[in-house]
Scaffold this motif. Structure first.
Motif, short mmCIF file in Angstrom:
data_model
loop_
_atom_site.label_atom_id
_atom_site.label_comp_id
_atom_site.label_asym_id
_atom_site.label_seq_id
_atom_site.Cartn_x
_atom_site.Cartn_y
_atom_site.Cartn_z
N GLN A 1 0.91 -1.13 -0.09
CA GLN A 1 -0.05 0.14 -0.12
C GLN A 1 0.98 1.31 0.08
O GLN A 1 1.96 1.44 0.78
CB GLN A 1 -1.11 -0.03 1.26
N ARG A 2 0.33 2.26 -0.81
CA ARG A 2 1.17 3.39 -0.62
C ARG A 2 0.49 4.65 0.15
O ARG A 2 -0.72 4.49 0.02
CB ARG A 2 1.19 4.05 -2.19
N GLN A 3 1.19 5.29 0.88
CA GLN A 3 0.49 6.26 1.88
C GLN A 3 0.44 7.53 0.75
O GLN A 3 1.27 8.06 0.06
CB GLN A 3 1.49 6.87 2.68
N PRO A 4 -0.98 7.92 0.66
CA PRO A 4 -1.18 9.11 -0.41
C PRO A 4 -0.60 10.34 -0.01
O PRO A 4 -0.19 10.98 -1.11
CB PRO A 4 -2.90 9.33 0.03
N GLN A 5 0.09 10.66 1.10
CA GLN A 5 0.77 12.10 1.11
C GLN A 5 2.33 11.85 0.92
O GLN A 5 2.97 12.82 0.59
CB GLN A 5 0.94 12.72 2.74
N ARG A 6 2.98 10.65 0.75
CA ARG A 6 4.52 10.49 0.46
C ARG A 6 4.51 10.56 -1.17
O ARG A 6 3.83 10.33 -1.93
CB ARG A 6 4.95 8.90 0.87
N PRO A 7 5.61 11.10 -1.40
CA PRO A 7 5.96 11.37 -2.86
C PRO A 7 6.22 9.86 -3.55
O PRO A 7 6.42 8.88 -2.91
CB PRO A 7 7.53 12.08 -2.81
N GLY A 8 5.89 9.92 -4.62
CA GLY A 8 6.16 8.69 -5.53
C GLY A 8 6.40 8.89 -6.89
O GLY A 8 6.33 10.04 -7.45
N GLN A 9 7.29 8.00 -7.59
CA GLN A 9 7.67 8.13 -8.85
C GLN A 9 7.36 6.89 -9.65
O GLN A 9 8.14 6.02 -9.94
CB GLN A 9 8.93 8.40 -9.02
N PRO A 10 6.06 6.86 -10.23
CA PRO A 10 5.97 5.65 -11.13
C PRO A 10 6.72 5.60 -12.31
O PRO A 10 7.15 6.73 -12.88
CB PRO A 10 4.40 5.74 -11.56
N HIS B 1 -3.92 10.41 -4.11
CA HIS B 1 -2.61 10.39 -4.16
C HIS B 1 -2.08 11.50 -4.69
O HIS B 1 -2.44 12.22 -5.80
CB HIS B 1 -1.91 9.28 -4.58
N ARG B 2 -1.25 12.26 -3.80
CA ARG B 2 -0.69 13.38 -4.22
C ARG B 2 0.87 13.15 -4.06
O ARG B 2 1.47 12.39 -3.96
CB ARG B 2 -0.91 14.60 -3.36
N ASN B 3 1.81 14.38 -4.82
CA ASN B 3 3.31 14.40 -4.56
C ASN B 3 3.59 13.31 -5.71
O ASN B 3 4.67 12.31 -5.38
CB ASN B 3 3.76 14.18 -3.40
N LEU B 4 3.05 13.21 -7.02
CA LEU B 4 3.35 12.22 -7.56
C LEU B 4 4.35 12.87 -8.93
O LEU B 4 3.88 13.88 -9.22
CB LEU B 4 2.25 11.50 -8.64
#
Length: 54
Positions: free
Chosen positions: A3-12, A32-35
């Motif tokens: 599971q990904r936390q919606p507030q943490r940055p992510g880089q698909p 989700h934000r910070n993508l």
């Protein structure tokens, strides 16, 4: 998949950047934000000489 936390940055990232752009839109629509999509995917990353761990 974890599971990904919606507030943490992510880089698909994918091979060319197309599928990761779609994944970013789906995640964004789900709250989700910070993508950050990597334009051009791994092909562009490797062409730029950036580090890769295999």
């Amino acid at each position: 998949m974890p599971q990904r936390q919606p507030q943490r940055p992510g880089q698909p990232i994918c091979r060319s950047g197309s599928r990761s752009a779609q994944a970013s839109r789906v995640l964004s629509d789900g709250g989700h934000r910070n993508l950050y999509n990597v334009d051009g995917g791994m092909l562009a990353w490797e062409a730029a000489g950036l580090p890769i761990t295999r």
